[in-house]
Write a protein that holds these residues in place. Structure first.
Motif, mmCIF file in Angstrom:
data_model
loop_
_atom_site.group_PDB
_atom_site.id
_atom_site.type_symbol
_atom_site.label_atom_id
_atom_site.label_comp_id
_atom_site.label_asym_id
_atom_site.label_seq_id
_atom_site.Cartn_x
_atom_site.Cartn_y
_atom_site.Cartn_z
ATOM 1 N N GLU A 160 0.840 -1.196 0.000
ATOM 2 C CA GLU A 160 0.000 0.000 0.000
ATOM 3 C C GLU A 160 0.878 1.251 0.000
ATOM 4 O OE1 GLU A 160 -3.385 0.025 0.011
ATOM 5 O OE2 GLU A 160 -3.432 -2.160 -0.092
ATOM 6 N N PRO A 161 0.383 2.345 -0.536
ATOM 7 C CA PRO A 161 1.156 3.593 -0.446
ATOM 8 C C PRO A 161 1.472 3.918 1.019
ATOM 9 C CG PRO A 161 -0.673 3.858 -1.971
ATOM 10 C CD PRO A 161 -0.854 2.518 -1.299
ATOM 11 N N GLY A 162 2.671 4.419 1.224
ATOM 12 C CA GLY A 162 3.105 4.745 2.571
ATOM 13 C C GLY A 162 4.096 3.753 3.154
ATOM 14 N N VAL A 163 4.349 2.655 2.434
ATOM 15 C CA VAL A 163 5.345 1.705 2.928
ATOM 16 C C VAL A 163 6.716 2.354 2.849
ATOM 17 C CG1 VAL A 163 3.994 -0.325 2.291
ATOM 18 C CG2 VAL A 163 5.715 0.548 0.720
ATOM 19 N N GLY A 164 7.608 1.902 3.693
ATOM 20 C CA GLY A 164 8.938 2.478 3.726
ATOM 21 C C GLY A 164 9.996 1.541 3.187
ATOM 22 N N PRO A 165 11.227 1.986 3.269
ATOM 23 C CA PRO A 165 12.342 1.169 2.786
ATOM 24 C C PRO A 165 12.492 -0.151 3.549
ATOM 25 C CG PRO A 165 13.053 3.417 3.230
ATOM 26 C CD PRO A 165 11.651 3.308 3.680
ATOM 27 N N ALA A 166 12.188 -0.143 4.839
ATOM 28 C CA ALA A 166 12.314 -1.372 5.637
ATOM 29 C C ALA A 166 11.348 -2.445 5.133
ATOM 30 C CB ALA A 166 12.060 -1.079 7.106
ATOM 31 N N TYR A 167 10.142 -2.045 4.762
ATOM 32 C CA TYR A 167 9.155 -2.978 4.219
ATOM 33 C C TYR A 167 9.690 -3.616 2.946
ATOM 34 C CZ TYR A 167 4.694 -4.665 2.329
ATOM 35 O OH TYR A 167 3.685 -5.454 1.822
ATOM 36 N N LEU A 168 10.173 -2.766 2.024
ATOM 37 C CA LEU A 168 10.727 -3.277 0.762
ATOM 38 C C LEU A 168 11.892 -4.214 1.016
ATOM 39 C CD1 LEU A 168 11.046 -3.290 -2.343
ATOM 40 C CD2 LEU A 168 12.424 -1.199 -2.095
ATOM 41 N N TRP A 169 12.819 -3.795 1.859
ATOM 42 C CA TRP A 169 14.006 -4.603 2.122
ATOM 43 C C TRP A 169 13.629 -5.942 2.755
ATOM 44 C CZ3 TRP A 169 16.844 -6.896 5.973
ATOM 45 C CH2 TRP A 169 18.135 -7.276 5.607
ATOM 46 N N PHE A 170 12.747 -5.934 3.761
ATOM 47 C CA PHE A 170 12.369 -7.181 4.440
ATOM 48 C C PHE A 170 11.754 -8.175 3.470
ATOM 49 C CE2 PHE A 170 9.159 -9.819 6.485
ATOM 50 C CZ PHE A 170 9.937 -10.497 7.403
ATOM 51 N N TRP A 171 10.811 -7.742 2.654
ATOM 52 C CA TRP A 171 10.142 -8.672 1.748
ATOM 53 C C TRP A 171 11.026 -9.072 0.576
ATOM 54 C CZ3 TRP A 171 6.784 -11.599 3.672
ATOM 55 C CH2 TRP A 171 5.937 -11.153 4.685
ATOM 56 N N LEU A 172 11.938 -8.194 0.169
ATOM 57 C CA LEU A 172 12.904 -8.601 -0.858
ATOM 58 C C LEU A 172 13.833 -9.684 -0.329
ATOM 59 C CD1 LEU A 172 14.119 -5.356 -2.679
ATOM 60 C CD2 LEU A 172 12.986 -7.328 -3.701
ATOM 61 N N ILE A 173 14.354 -9.491 0.873
ATOM 62 C CA ILE A 173 15.260 -10.496 1.433
ATOM 63 C C ILE A 173 14.514 -11.810 1.665
ATOM 64 C CG2 ILE A 173 15.096 -9.970 3.904
ATOM 65 C CD1 ILE A 173 18.367 -10.644 2.171
ATOM 66 N N THR A 174 13.267 -11.728 2.070
ATOM 67 C CA THR A 174 12.462 -12.940 2.254
ATOM 68 C C THR A 174 12.256 -13.653 0.915
ATOM 69 O OG1 THR A 174 11.336 -11.894 4.125
ATOM 70 C CG2 THR A 174 10.282 -13.847 3.154
ATOM 71 N N ALA A 175 11.970 -12.899 -0.127
ATOM 72 C CA ALA A 175 11.769 -13.512 -1.448
ATOM 73 C C ALA A 175 13.047 -14.194 -1.934
ATOM 74 C CB ALA A 175 11.316 -12.451 -2.456
ATOM 75 N N TYR A 176 14.175 -13.522 -1.788
ATOM 76 C CA TYR A 176 15.416 -14.101 -2.300
ATOM 77 C C TYR A 176 15.906 -15.267 -1.443
ATOM 78 C CZ TYR A 176 15.839 -10.894 -6.123
ATOM 79 O OH TYR A 176 15.621 -10.229 -7.303
ATOM 80 N N ILE A 177 15.607 -15.265 -0.170
ATOM 81 C CA ILE A 177 15.907 -16.446 0.660
ATOM 82 C C ILE A 177 15.041 -17.613 0.186
ATOM 83 C CG2 ILE A 177 15.629 -17.437 2.968
ATOM 84 C CD1 ILE A 177 16.635 -14.754 4.078
ATOM 85 N N GLY A 178 13.771 -17.338 -0.091
ATOM 86 C CA GLY A 178 12.891 -18.379 -0.632
ATOM 87 C C GLY A 178 13.385 -18.904 -1.979
ATOM 88 N N TYR A 179 13.850 -18.012 -2.847
ATOM 89 C CA TYR A 179 14.426 -18.448 -4.126
ATOM 90 C C TYR A 179 15.635 -19.331 -3.894
ATOM 91 C CZ TYR A 179 11.841 -15.311 -7.253
ATOM 92 O OH TYR A 179 10.867 -14.697 -7.989
ATOM 93 N N SER A 180 16.476 -18.970 -2.949
ATOM 94 C CA SER A 180 17.674 -19.772 -2.671
ATOM 95 C C SER A 180 17.321 -21.152 -2.137
ATOM 96 C CB SER A 180 18.564 -19.039 -1.665
ATOM 97 O OG SER A 180 19.063 -17.856 -2.223
ATOM 98 N N ILE A 181 16.301 -21.182 -1.306
ATOM 99 C CA ILE A 181 15.886 -22.484 -0.760
ATOM 100 C C ILE A 181 15.314 -23.324 -1.871
ATOM 101 C CG2 ILE A 181 14.208 -23.610 0.757
ATOM 102 C CD1 ILE A 181 14.593 -21.296 2.699
#
Length: 123
Positions: free
Chosen positions: A102-123
């Motif tokens: 949603e509008p209003g998300v910050g950099p921490a939101y983006l970073w957390f979900w990006l790292i989660t996605a790439y950890i999932g890709y690695s697994i």
């Protein structure tokens, strides 16, 4: 010298099969997501670029380490099936959260979900 084993095309296709949906999720992630976070959600393009860079740098270090762990695990139902069962939902939830932000998300939101996605890709 070790003798090479021949695998059928069906077996090779079964091994390669999970890469198709991963590619279908991964391409929009790097092509459309940065623009979405800058144009629609209002984050700075430089910050979005840094978030992607940091996550990819972490992923570069994580992949060989996790690969060593993955190669040393043995499950009753196979060596890799449980890891696929763990990684697939992780990627799906992370990609959903990234694209449905949603509008209003910050950099921490983006970073957390990006790292989660790439950890999932690695697994």
């Amino acid at each position: 010298m070790a003798q090479a084993t021949s695998r059928s095309r069906t077996t090779l296709a079964a091994f390669a099969g999970p890469s198709l949906p991963l590619a279908a999720l991964g391409l929009p992630l790097v092509v459309y997501l940065p623009n979405h976070y800058t144009a629609t959600l209002g984050l700075d393009i430089g910050m979005v670029g840094w978030a992607f860079l940091l996550v990819r740098l972490i992923d570069i270090a994580f992949d060989p380490l996790f690969g060593a762990v993955l190669d040393r695990t043995h499950w009753r139902i196979g060596r890799f099936k449980p890891w696929l069962a763990i990684g697939a939902p992780l990627v799906l939830v992370a990609v959903y959260m990234l694209f449905m932000a949603e509008p209003g998300v910050g950099p921490a939101y983006l970073w957390f979900w990006l790292i989660t996605a790439y950890i999932g890709y690695s697994i």
